[in-house]
Design a protein around this motif. Structure first.
Motif, short mmCIF file in Angstrom:
data_model
loop_
_atom_site.label_atom_id
_atom_site.label_comp_id
_atom_site.label_asym_id
_atom_site.label_seq_id
_atom_site.Cartn_x
_atom_site.Cartn_y
_atom_site.Cartn_z
N UNK A 158 53.58 -15.11 -5.97
CA UNK A 158 53.48 -13.72 -6.42
C UNK A 158 53.01 -13.67 -7.87
N UNK A 159 53.50 -14.59 -8.70
CA UNK A 159 53.09 -14.62 -10.10
C UNK A 159 51.61 -14.96 -10.22
N UNK A 160 51.15 -15.94 -9.45
CA UNK A 160 49.73 -16.31 -9.47
C UNK A 160 48.87 -15.15 -8.96
N UNK A 161 49.33 -14.53 -7.87
CA UNK A 161 48.60 -13.38 -7.31
C UNK A 161 48.49 -12.27 -8.35
N UNK A 162 49.58 -11.99 -9.06
CA UNK A 162 49.56 -10.94 -10.09
C UNK A 162 48.61 -11.31 -11.22
N UNK A 163 48.56 -12.61 -11.60
CA UNK A 163 47.65 -13.04 -12.65
C UNK A 163 46.19 -12.86 -12.22
N UNK A 164 45.91 -13.20 -10.97
CA UNK A 164 44.53 -13.15 -10.49
C UNK A 164 44.10 -11.72 -10.15
N UNK A 165 44.95 -11.03 -9.41
CA UNK A 165 44.56 -9.71 -8.89
C UNK A 165 45.28 -8.54 -9.55
N UNK A 166 46.15 -8.79 -10.49
CA UNK A 166 46.97 -7.73 -11.08
C UNK A 166 46.16 -6.57 -11.64
N UNK A 167 45.10 -6.88 -12.38
CA UNK A 167 44.28 -5.83 -12.98
C UNK A 167 43.58 -4.99 -11.90
N UNK A 168 43.06 -5.67 -10.87
CA UNK A 168 42.39 -4.96 -9.78
C UNK A 168 43.38 -4.07 -9.02
N UNK A 169 44.57 -4.59 -8.79
CA UNK A 169 45.57 -3.81 -8.06
C UNK A 169 45.94 -2.57 -8.86
#
Length: 117
Positions: A22-33
């Motif tokens: 979840x932390x990696x996902x947030x780092x990669x896609x957080x801005x897009x989300x």
């Protein structure tokens, strides 16, 4: 008892892995989300505004139509009263002149023609 401890350790390990993912996902896609959430919120707000506007327009249209129908009803009642008054006057005139049935028939035909218009 050993199985429960192993199972609990596996669950804790899986949760740690899930948290890392979840932390990696947030780092990669957080801005897009966040951007997508913002855009979806804007679209949602626009839809709500349009729904409100549409409802108001519909209510205004219904009110306008009701007023027009009331005006038409009033006009028709007035027209029928005028025709009734004219008929009574003509009948009175016929009685006064001791007119024949042909004059009465023509007067009624004329009134019928006026009603058809």
């Amino acid at each position: 008892m050993a199985k429960n401890t192993e199972h609990n350790n596996e669950t804790i390990g899986n949760q740690q892995i899930d948290n890392r993912i979840a932390a990696v996902r947030d780092l990669i896609f957080g801005e897009n989300i966040q951007q997508y959430n913002s855009e979806f919120q804007e679209v949602s707000n626009k839809l709500k505004a349009l729904q409100g506007e549409t409802k108001k327009n519909l209510e205004d249209s219904v009110s306008h139509l009701e007023n027009k129908l009331a005006d038409l009803e009033s006009l028709m009642e007035h027209k029928f009263q005028d025709l009734n008054d004219d008929l009574e006057k003509r009948i009175a005139d016929l009685d006064d002149e001791k007119a024949d049935r042909k004059k009465l028939g023509k007067a009624l035909e004329k009134i019928a023609m006026m009603l058809q218009e």
